[in-house]
Structures are given as structure tokens and as C-alpha cells.
Design a protein around this motif. Sequence first.
Motif, mmCIF file in Angstrom:
data_model
loop_
_atom_site.group_PDB
_atom_site.id
_atom_site.type_symbol
_atom_site.label_atom_id
_atom_site.label_comp_id
_atom_site.label_asym_id
_atom_site.label_seq_id
_atom_site.Cartn_x
_atom_site.Cartn_y
_atom_site.Cartn_z
ATOM 1 N N GLU A 90 -11.364 17.992 33.323
ATOM 2 C CA GLU A 90 -11.301 16.755 33.866
ATOM 3 C C GLU A 90 -12.625 15.752 32.577
ATOM 4 O OE1 GLU A 90 -10.153 15.627 37.730
ATOM 5 O OE2 GLU A 90 -11.677 17.220 37.418
ATOM 6 N N ILE A 91 -13.279 16.498 32.578
ATOM 7 C CA ILE A 91 -14.309 15.968 31.924
ATOM 8 C C ILE A 91 -14.749 15.653 30.706
ATOM 9 C CG2 ILE A 91 -17.052 15.702 31.040
ATOM 10 C CD1 ILE A 91 -17.655 16.459 34.352
ATOM 11 N N LYS A 92 -14.437 16.858 29.967
ATOM 12 C CA LYS A 92 -13.963 17.776 28.730
ATOM 13 C C LYS A 92 -12.398 16.237 28.045
ATOM 14 C CE LYS A 92 -12.691 20.392 24.910
ATOM 15 N NZ LYS A 92 -11.753 21.706 24.548
ATOM 16 N N LYS A 93 -11.230 16.303 29.215
ATOM 17 C CA LYS A 93 -10.144 15.463 28.568
ATOM 18 C C LYS A 93 -10.496 13.777 28.300
ATOM 19 C CE LYS A 93 -5.104 14.426 30.239
ATOM 20 N NZ LYS A 93 -4.551 14.912 30.913
ATOM 21 N N SER A 94 -11.414 13.607 29.466
ATOM 22 C CA SER A 94 -11.451 12.420 29.216
ATOM 23 C C SER A 94 -12.951 11.303 28.651
ATOM 24 C CB SER A 94 -12.104 11.427 31.650
ATOM 25 O OG SER A 94 -13.129 9.934 31.105
ATOM 26 N N TYR A 95 -13.433 12.369 28.175
ATOM 27 C CA TYR A 95 -14.704 12.404 27.148
ATOM 28 C C TYR A 95 -13.908 12.142 25.901
ATOM 29 C CZ TYR A 95 -18.714 13.184 24.169
ATOM 30 O OH TYR A 95 -19.898 12.898 23.476
ATOM 31 N N GLU A 96 -13.061 13.267 25.915
ATOM 32 C CA GLU A 96 -12.231 12.444 24.365
ATOM 33 C C GLU A 96 -11.578 11.220 24.156
ATOM 34 O OE1 GLU A 96 -12.208 17.359 23.423
ATOM 35 O OE2 GLU A 96 -10.403 16.447 24.149
ATOM 36 N N GLN A 97 -10.163 11.231 25.840
ATOM 37 C CA GLN A 97 -9.358 10.038 25.671
ATOM 38 C C GLN A 97 -10.225 9.228 25.559
ATOM 39 O OE1 GLN A 97 -7.431 11.200 29.809
ATOM 40 N NE2 GLN A 97 -6.008 11.911 28.223
ATOM 41 N N ASN A 98 -12.128 8.489 26.337
ATOM 42 C CA ASN A 98 -12.287 7.590 26.042
ATOM 43 C C ASN A 98 -13.831 7.499 25.106
ATOM 44 O OD1 ASN A 98 -11.194 5.973 28.515
ATOM 45 N ND2 ASN A 98 -11.587 7.996 29.508
ATOM 46 N N ARG A 99 -13.308 8.391 24.159
ATOM 47 C CA ARG A 99 -14.032 8.425 22.772
ATOM 48 C C ARG A 99 -15.751 8.028 23.194
ATOM 49 N NH1 ARG A 99 -11.665 7.213 18.473
ATOM 50 N NH2 ARG A 99 -9.157 6.435 18.623
ATOM 51 N N SER A 100 -16.328 8.860 24.337
ATOM 52 C CA SER A 100 -17.525 8.884 24.555
ATOM 53 C C SER A 100 -18.014 7.767 25.526
ATOM 54 C CB SER A 100 -18.545 9.517 23.627
ATOM 55 O OG SER A 100 -18.842 8.690 22.406
ATOM 56 N N ASP A 101 -16.986 6.844 25.301
ATOM 57 C CA ASP A 101 -17.526 5.784 26.479
ATOM 58 C C ASP A 101 -17.615 5.635 27.765
ATOM 59 O OD1 ASP A 101 -16.907 2.352 26.167
ATOM 60 O OD2 ASP A 101 -17.938 3.198 27.655
ATOM 61 N N THR A 102 -18.706 5.936 28.962
ATOM 62 C CA THR A 102 -19.064 6.250 29.670
ATOM 63 C C THR A 102 -18.590 4.795 30.810
ATOM 64 O OG1 THR A 102 -21.647 5.549 29.818
ATOM 65 C CG2 THR A 102 -20.858 8.367 28.879
ATOM 66 N N GLU A 103 -18.348 4.207 30.456
ATOM 67 C CA GLU A 103 -18.732 2.950 30.908
ATOM 68 C C GLU A 103 -16.650 3.258 31.668
ATOM 69 O OE1 GLU A 103 -19.905 0.830 32.599
ATOM 70 O OE2 GLU A 103 -18.201 -0.684 33.366
ATOM 71 N N LYS A 104 -15.609 3.833 29.929
ATOM 72 C CA LYS A 104 -14.080 3.535 30.378
ATOM 73 C C LYS A 104 -14.900 5.668 31.394
ATOM 74 C CE LYS A 104 -13.049 1.176 26.319
ATOM 75 N NZ LYS A 104 -12.361 1.478 25.038
ATOM 76 N N MET A 105 -15.092 6.249 30.508
ATOM 77 C CA MET A 105 -14.898 7.141 31.962
ATOM 78 C C MET A 105 -15.227 7.174 32.865
ATOM 79 S SD MET A 105 -17.094 10.458 29.574
ATOM 80 C CE MET A 105 -16.527 11.486 30.001
ATOM 81 N N MET A 106 -15.797 6.552 33.504
ATOM 82 C CA MET A 106 -16.527 6.051 35.032
ATOM 83 C C MET A 106 -14.702 5.640 36.153
ATOM 84 S SD MET A 106 -18.677 3.374 36.755
ATOM 85 C CE MET A 106 -18.024 1.526 36.253
ATOM 86 N N TRP A 107 -14.247 4.277 35.150
ATOM 87 C CA TRP A 107 -13.298 3.813 35.826
ATOM 88 C C TRP A 107 -12.392 4.754 35.734
ATOM 89 C CZ3 TRP A 107 -14.478 0.261 38.988
ATOM 90 C CH2 TRP A 107 -15.547 -0.181 38.786
ATOM 91 N N ASP A 108 -11.871 5.982 34.767
ATOM 92 C CA ASP A 108 -11.058 6.728 34.914
ATOM 93 C C ASP A 108 -11.096 8.175 35.558
ATOM 94 O OD1 ASP A 108 -10.711 9.490 31.925
ATOM 95 O OD2 ASP A 108 -8.605 8.397 33.570
ATOM 96 N N LEU A 109 -12.610 8.405 35.452
ATOM 97 C CA LEU A 109 -12.212 9.785 36.778
ATOM 98 C C LEU A 109 -13.468 8.857 38.135
ATOM 99 C CD1 LEU A 109 -14.724 11.771 34.078
ATOM 100 C CD2 LEU A 109 -12.099 12.249 35.062
ATOM 101 N N GLN A 110 -13.316 7.662 38.260
ATOM 102 C CA GLN A 110 -13.352 7.068 39.670
ATOM 103 C C GLN A 110 -14.749 7.662 40.292
ATOM 104 O OE1 GLN A 110 -10.705 4.642 41.562
ATOM 105 N NE2 GLN A 110 -11.066 4.374 39.763
ATOM 106 N N VAL A 111 -16.101 7.643 39.956
ATOM 107 C CA VAL A 111 -17.160 8.292 39.980
ATOM 108 C C VAL A 111 -18.088 7.554 39.322
ATOM 109 C CG1 VAL A 111 -16.666 10.941 40.242
ATOM 110 C CG2 VAL A 111 -17.433 9.952 37.797
ATOM 111 N N SER A 112 -19.453 7.615 39.439
ATOM 112 C CA SER A 112 -20.828 6.709 39.447
ATOM 113 C C SER A 112 -21.476 7.318 37.692
ATOM 114 C CB SER A 112 -21.583 7.714 40.449
ATOM 115 O OG SER A 112 -23.080 7.056 39.333
ATOM 116 N N GLN A 113 -21.411 6.228 36.898
ATOM 117 C CA GLN A 113 -21.751 6.734 35.539
ATOM 118 C C GLN A 113 -23.239 6.643 35.728
ATOM 119 O OE1 GLN A 113 -21.956 2.607 33.429
ATOM 120 N NE2 GLN A 113 -21.724 3.617 31.457
ATOM 121 N N ILE A 114 -24.076 6.907 36.385
ATOM 122 C CA ILE A 114 -25.241 7.599 36.321
ATOM 123 C C ILE A 114 -25.667 8.958 36.463
ATOM 124 C CG2 ILE A 114 -27.139 7.780 37.502
ATOM 125 C CD1 ILE A 114 -27.381 4.749 38.031
#
Length: 503
Positions: free
Chosen positions: A466-490
Motif C-alpha cells: 500500500e505504501i509503495k503504491k501511494s508513494y508512486e501515485q502521489n510522487r512522494s508527496d507525503t501530504e497527498k499520501m496522508m489523505w490517500d491512506l488516511q493516516v498521520s503524516q508524521i
Amino acid sequence: MSATEYTTKHVVDDLVSSYQRVPMLVIAAHPDRSRIGERAALMDLYSQGSDYLSRVKPEFAKNGNAGRALLDEFISRSPIIFQRESGGRIKLKAHSTKTTVTIAGRGVQDEYILKESDLDNGVVIGLNHRIVLLLKLLPLQDSSVDDNDVLFGISSDIRAIRDRVSQLAGMDLPVMIRGAAGVGKQQAAYAIHQASERREQPFISVNLAAIHDAVAEAELFGSYRGGSRQPGYFEQAGGGTIVLEDIEDASPGLHRLLYTVLQSKSVVPVGTEETLPINCRIVLTSHQESSSFEENSTLSMLIEKLSAYQLFIPPLTERREDIGLLFDYFVREQWRKLYADRSHDVKIPGELMSQLLTFHWPGNVRQLRNVARQVVIDSREQEQLHLDPQLLSMLKPSNSGHWEDETSVHRKPNSISRDELLETLRSCRFELQATAKTLGISRASVYQLIQRFEGVRTAQDLSEEEIKKSYEQNRSDTEKMMWDLQVSQIGLRRRLKSLGYDI
């Protein structure tokens, strides 16, 4: 006196008052990590008004062993002088030494004035950014450290609790253990169990906040359906010990249920008429003061019935002398788990230990263990322990009260629905502390709710795929990954770093 009138007393108050406290130096960080926890009393400062610290004096010791000086080649032989002033103050003078002396929270100076209140709380002294000492008024007693102790530490608090645990072990009285979230209440309960004649029998710990009223009887007392027998928690603990965690977080219905069966001293499994006697020692835990419970409520009566003896575990900030030892212990523990084939003789940086000693630790020992785990993950290829700068910046000194994490708690976790939890998590950017404050529950209860509700997760629950897929889809943007995966950015950033991602 009823349980609701009872005001918990610091378990060590009487013990401390019977020993004269003296200025004591405790090693919190040293290039030789085996020396952490050694103590040296500044007896000349206490008796004659002045004393000094250098490479060769005073001698530090623990476990009754012969003392030895700091003996670090980077520490000067020239003295750092401690001088008693009026009003209980101490002047620390570093004019004549080449050792750089720092005190946490203050700029580098040649001279520091330490108030008596500073010495009560503990003053964090750094020497050349290599060795960290805690100067504190402590009883003149030998420090004893045993890695096998369930209750680990050198403070008078922990010593007194261990003494009381040994006294309680031979009795069969129910015990109430009080303290803020994360202080080690369950460890204290386990220590009582291990020291008792029930040690070979089961030790069952029950998270009452996670039990719904609809299934409470079956989970606690067992059930018999379709020819299948399912023992409940009380039966599972037969002959041993049952711990009812954070009794105030249970629902009123559960309070009534517990009170009824404890009155009768027996349980009846669901689906039968069979009566089973309760054959286990009962230990309660609570993170609130008894004065906060409503007079004559079922909860107050339940606590009164089960509080033959009350034990209070103080917060970590009241026993700072334990922090260095605990942190080193947790680091070694986590290193063995994660890197069993590698040596764990990495050094603890002075700056890191200073921040650990001055942080206010709202999550207490549990939070310190979590930080140690993070440090170990971040340090796998390092020569000394390393902590992510973002997390390190959170460990800022604070003079806040030690119960601050719990004072805003005013709701039962069972009253919070999945939708309300999800909505609050999103509005708080999935940060658990902010979510707990908004909902009016403890952070521990937020974790419990996350575990209870399907589809609600923390960053630690995510799969690598899941992390790998979101990392690639969101181009390593952790702000977008946070909303995509619904977990804390930190939390997500920590997980990404532990997996070797570039962020």
C-alpha cells in the motif's frame, strides 16, 4: 472513609521524609553505557557548603559496587565548583575548567544559579556534550538496578513500589493501581502476580473500554452455545490474577454487571445456569483521581469494594533519575528484537539525552519506550543513536503539570461511534493526541477505538505494498499520501524512513 473520599497519596512520601535528601549527581549518559544510573552524593556541599566535579571526583556507584570517577579523557581534571548560597540555592562555577558545562534550557555560561525548586525537579548538566548528569535532591541510599525487575528504575518511588509489591504479594487482597496513562500500571500488577503464590497460574489483563455491553457477559463470564463452551476472562484467570484496566473507561452497564457478580463472588456463563465461583485475585487500574468519581455511583461503590489497598505510580517527570536507565534499557531491548545479529554498543548523544530528560512525557514510560523504538529504527547504520529531527524537535522542555494529558478526559470511549472517530481524525489530520483532546478521551482510548473499528488504521498498520503504491501515485508527496491512506503524516514519514524511502 469511602473510596470517593480517599485521596491517593504518593506511595513514597513517608519513606522520603524518613531520609535526609542530599544533592545527588546521577549519570544519565556516558560513553560507557554500563555506567548509566550510577550516583554520587555531593556530601561536602551538603555538610560544608562546597564541593566539586571533575574527571577524578566524585566517585559514582550503583548496586553496592565500589565507586569510580567519571574517568573520561575529554573531561578536565580542573574542578567545576558547587557552592551553597542562601535560600537553598546552589551556585555552579565553571570558570577554572576547560570542560564545557551546559544546563538544559539555558545558554552557555561560566556561572549558574540553581534554585531549590530546580534541584527538586532535577537539573540536567551536560559536560562537553558527551556526559549528561542529573543533579537532584535525593535520599542518601544505594541505587539498585536489576534488568530482571518488572518495575525498573533507581528512584525512591520505584524502590518504594517494589517494597509494597513484595508486601502485597503474600496477601490475597484486591488492589487498585492508580496513575496517568503509560506509567506502568500493568507492569505493577504483573509484578504483584509474579511475586505471589499464584505466579504459575494465568495472568489475564482485560481492556474494559473495548468491551461492548451487548457481549460483556459472554466475554467476562463465558458462554455455552451449540455444544461449544467458551470460557470468559474470569474463568480463564482461575487460580491466577485478573487485571481490570482503567475501570472508569468501562460503560455504566458494565460497572453494574461487575458490581453484581463481585457481590455474589460468582459468575454464570451465558446459556447455562451453572454457577462458577470467582477464583482469582482482582487488580483494578485507574488513570483518574478518586475524587473525580461521582459519590454513591455504581463506579464509586465498585471501586470501594475492590480497593482494599491502593498503589499510586507517579508520572515519569517526577522520577527523572529513571529516564536514562529506562531509555538505555528500551534501546537494548528494541535492538535485540530488530537487529539480533548485530552489536548494540552505539553511543547515546548528550544532546539527545538532555532533551529526553527535560521533555514533559505526557505518555510517560510507554511514550519513552516508543521513542526508543524510533531511535533504534533510525540508527540501524549509525555509530551513535540518531533520532529523526522532526521527532526530536517535539521533545522540547516543558514545565506543564504531569496530569495534563488526562485532565480533559470527560467521555467514555464506548460513546464514540466509528463515524465520529473518522470525522475527528480527518479534522485533526489523523494526529492521535489532537483527536483525543477534541473527543475528550485519552490517547490510549483513541488507540483502542482504532483497533475496534474496521477500516480505521495507523501508519504502522499499512502494508508495504500500500505504501509503495501511494508513494508512486502521489510522487512522494507525503501530504497527498496522508489523505490517500488516511493516516498521520508524521507517522507516515517515520514509516517511509524505516522502509528506506527518500522523503
